[in-house]
Write a protein that holds these residues in place. Structure first.
Motif, PDB file in Angstrom:
ATOM      1  N   PHE A  85      -0.170   5.182  -4.692  1.00  0.00           N
ATOM      2  CA  PHE A  85       0.504   6.479  -4.751  1.00  0.00           C
ATOM      3  C   PHE A  85       0.106   7.339  -3.545  1.00  0.00           C
ATOM      4  O   PHE A  85       0.970   7.951  -2.894  1.00  0.00           O
ATOM      5  CB  PHE A  85       0.140   7.188  -6.059  1.00  0.00           C
ATOM      6  N   VAL A  86      -1.176   7.403  -3.216  1.00  0.00           N
ATOM      7  CA  VAL A  86      -1.632   8.208  -2.082  1.00  0.00           C
ATOM      8  C   VAL A  86      -1.064   7.659  -0.782  1.00  0.00           C
ATOM      9  O   VAL A  86      -0.648   8.421   0.110  1.00  0.00           O
ATOM     10  CB  VAL A  86      -3.168   8.262  -2.047  1.00  0.00           C
ATOM     11  N   ALA A  87      -1.009   6.332  -0.664  1.00  0.00           N
ATOM     12  CA  ALA A  87      -0.471   5.724   0.559  1.00  0.00           C
ATOM     13  C   ALA A  87       1.005   6.077   0.747  1.00  0.00           C
ATOM     14  O   ALA A  87       1.453   6.392   1.862  1.00  0.00           O
ATOM     15  CB  ALA A  87      -0.652   4.210   0.513  1.00  0.00           C
ATOM     16  N   VAL A  88       1.793   6.040  -0.329  1.00  0.00           N
ATOM     17  CA  VAL A  88       3.213   6.398  -0.234  1.00  0.00           C
ATOM     18  C   VAL A  88       3.363   7.874   0.093  1.00  0.00           C
ATOM     19  O   VAL A  88       4.200   8.273   0.925  1.00  0.00           O
ATOM     20  CB  VAL A  88       3.951   6.049  -1.539  1.00  0.00           C
ATOM     21  N   ALA A  89       2.531   8.710  -0.552  1.00  0.00           N
ATOM     22  CA  ALA A  89       2.617  10.150  -0.291  1.00  0.00           C
ATOM     23  C   ALA A  89       2.304  10.454   1.171  1.00  0.00           C
ATOM     24  O   ALA A  89       2.954  11.301   1.797  1.00  0.00           O
ATOM     25  CB  ALA A  89       1.660  10.893  -1.216  1.00  0.00           C
ATOM     26  N   ASP A  90       1.321   9.758   1.749  1.00  0.00           N
ATOM     27  CA  ASP A  90       0.950  10.004   3.140  1.00  0.00           C
ATOM     28  C   ASP A  90       1.979   9.450   4.114  1.00  0.00           C
ATOM     29  O   ASP A  90       2.289  10.074   5.137  1.00  0.00           O
ATOM     30  CB  ASP A  90      -0.420   9.390   3.430  1.00  0.00           C
ATOM     31  N   ALA A  91       2.505   8.262   3.788  1.00  0.00           N
ATOM     32  CA  ALA A  91       3.452   7.615   4.706  1.00  0.00           C
ATOM     33  C   ALA A  91       4.861   8.181   4.563  1.00  0.00           C
ATOM     34  O   ALA A  91       5.632   8.194   5.535  1.00  0.00           O
ATOM     35  CB  ALA A  91       3.473   6.109   4.463  1.00  0.00           C
ATOM     36  N   GLY A  92       5.229   8.616   3.374  1.00  0.00           N
ATOM     37  CA  GLY A  92       6.577   9.128   3.139  1.00  0.00           C
ATOM     38  C   GLY A  92       7.598   8.037   2.939  1.00  0.00           C
ATOM     39  O   GLY A  92       8.780   8.325   2.752  1.00  0.00           O
TER      40      GLY A  92
ATOM     41  N   ALA B 188       5.889  -4.849  -4.663  1.00  0.00           N
ATOM     42  CA  ALA B 188       4.630  -4.574  -5.350  1.00  0.00           C
ATOM     43  C   ALA B 188       4.333  -3.078  -5.371  1.00  0.00           C
ATOM     44  O   ALA B 188       3.844  -2.533  -6.377  1.00  0.00           O
ATOM     45  CB  ALA B 188       3.490  -5.331  -4.667  1.00  0.00           C
ATOM     46  N   VAL B 189       4.637  -2.399  -4.266  1.00  0.00           N
ATOM     47  CA  VAL B 189       4.442  -0.955  -4.223  1.00  0.00           C
ATOM     48  C   VAL B 189       5.317  -0.271  -5.270  1.00  0.00           C
ATOM     49  O   VAL B 189       4.862   0.613  -6.005  1.00  0.00           O
ATOM     50  CB  VAL B 189       4.741  -0.405  -2.807  1.00  0.00           C
ATOM     51  N   SER B 190       6.575  -0.667  -5.344  1.00  0.00           N
ATOM     52  CA  SER B 190       7.491  -0.068  -6.315  1.00  0.00           C
ATOM     53  C   SER B 190       7.007  -0.286  -7.740  1.00  0.00           C
ATOM     54  O   SER B 190       7.064   0.625  -8.581  1.00  0.00           O
ATOM     55  CB  SER B 190       8.892  -0.660  -6.138  1.00  0.00           C
TER      56      SER B 190
END
Length: 310
Positions: free
Chosen positions: A9-16, A31-33
């Motif tokens: 979640f933090v990685a997606v929030a940072d990367a957008g 896997a992320v989804s």
């Protein structure tokens, strides 16, 4: 809460973007989804809104983000606390002003790169239990008390013998003495509030009293060293024992006297104890440092209880 989903979640929030987060985490976008979907189900809230530009945090996602970052920081600290060589060396000393504390200050000056946690446990039973459980790495103690030897998995080494001094006020009968033979203290009132039955220091003073006919009074509440010094300064009939390496400061008007005790000199035996299974690399450095010391020994004959180990 699964840390992998929080980290994702933090990685997606940072990367957008889900794709960039997947590349950073070295997993597939699918896997992320799945991880984000699992986290959203667990929280009962939508965290991202997919847009043409990628993934944007919802209001709930914005509220959760700082807590997610803190979860990851706490997890890292938890891992670091047990990761070999990365957590502080935890050492127990009897008190903050005695010989053991001085030894640890010397060790810190010699090895400033080793992080230390210095704490004070109550008695040898608590110290041994903490050493065996890994809660602490080592402890300075008088090693044992009569009838209660150390467990087989605990090792010890005698590191310093601290001579006892007599502390008196200016009007005490012995205040003018440069030294005082131990036998001469018979009949004098020695006040030591705070001695607790069953502790190793209580066993030490019990043997000292029995062998030399001394009078040690442990009556009254223990209000700390400042109150003890005030009382000794103001009461000509009272004296107390203190370690020769104990660091105390008192008002100049107290006029207190520190008098070495001789013939024999009672010494308090400080030993380092540790578990032979303890893997902390700095523990070996501490043992080597203490083994290389050449502490000053009292002149003449000394006394310790028969149960202390050499």
């Amino acid at each position: 809460m699964d840390l992998d989903t929080v980290r994702t979640f933090v990685a997606v929030a940072d990367a957008g973007q889900f794709q960039e987060a997947a590349a950073e985490l070295a997993v597939t976008q699918q896997a992320v989804s799945k991880r984000i979907a699992t986290l959203e189900r667990g929280l009962g809230a939508r965290l991202f809104t997919r847009t043409a530009r990628g993934a944007e945090l919802t209001i709930d996602g914005q509220a959760f983000l700082p807590h997610a970052r803190e979860l990851l920081r706490v997890a890292e600290r938890a891992f670091a606390s047990v990761r070999g060589g990365s957590r502080p060396l935890r050492v127990d000393v009897i008190n903050s002003r005695g010989a053991a504390s001085g030894l640890m200050r010397d060790f810190h000056r010699a090895h400033p790169g080793i992080e230390l946690d210095v704490l004070m446990l109550f008695d040898i039973e608590a110290a041994v239990a903490a050493v065996r459980s890994g809660a602490i790495d080592a402890s300075f103690r008088a090693v044992a008390v009569p009838g209660r030897p150390l467990p087989e998995d605990i090792e010890s080494v005698r590191v310093v013998d601290e001579p006892l001094h007599l502390l008196t006020g200016p009007a005490h009968a012995l205040a003018g003495a440069r030294s005082v033979p131990l036998a001469r203290l018979a009949g004098h009132r020695i006040w030591m509030p705070g001695i607790v039955p069953g502790t190793e220091w209580a066993a030490y003073y019990d043997d000292l009293v029995a062998e030399f006919g001394l009078t040690i009074e442990a009556t009254g509440p223990n209000f700390g060293s400042d109150a003890l010094l005030d009382t000794i300064a103001d009461t000509p009939a009272l004296a107390t024992f203190m370690g020769g390496q104990t660091r105390l400061v008192w008002p100049a008007g107290h006029g207190l006297r520190r008098i070495p005790v001789t013939d024999p000199t009672p010494v308090y035996p400080h030993s380092l104890i540790w578990s032979r299974d303890n893997p902390h690399p700095a523990l070996a450095t501490l043992r080597d440092h203490l083994g290389a010391m050449r502490p000053e020994r009292p002149e003449g004959e000394t006394w310790t209880p028969a149960w202390t180990r050499r």
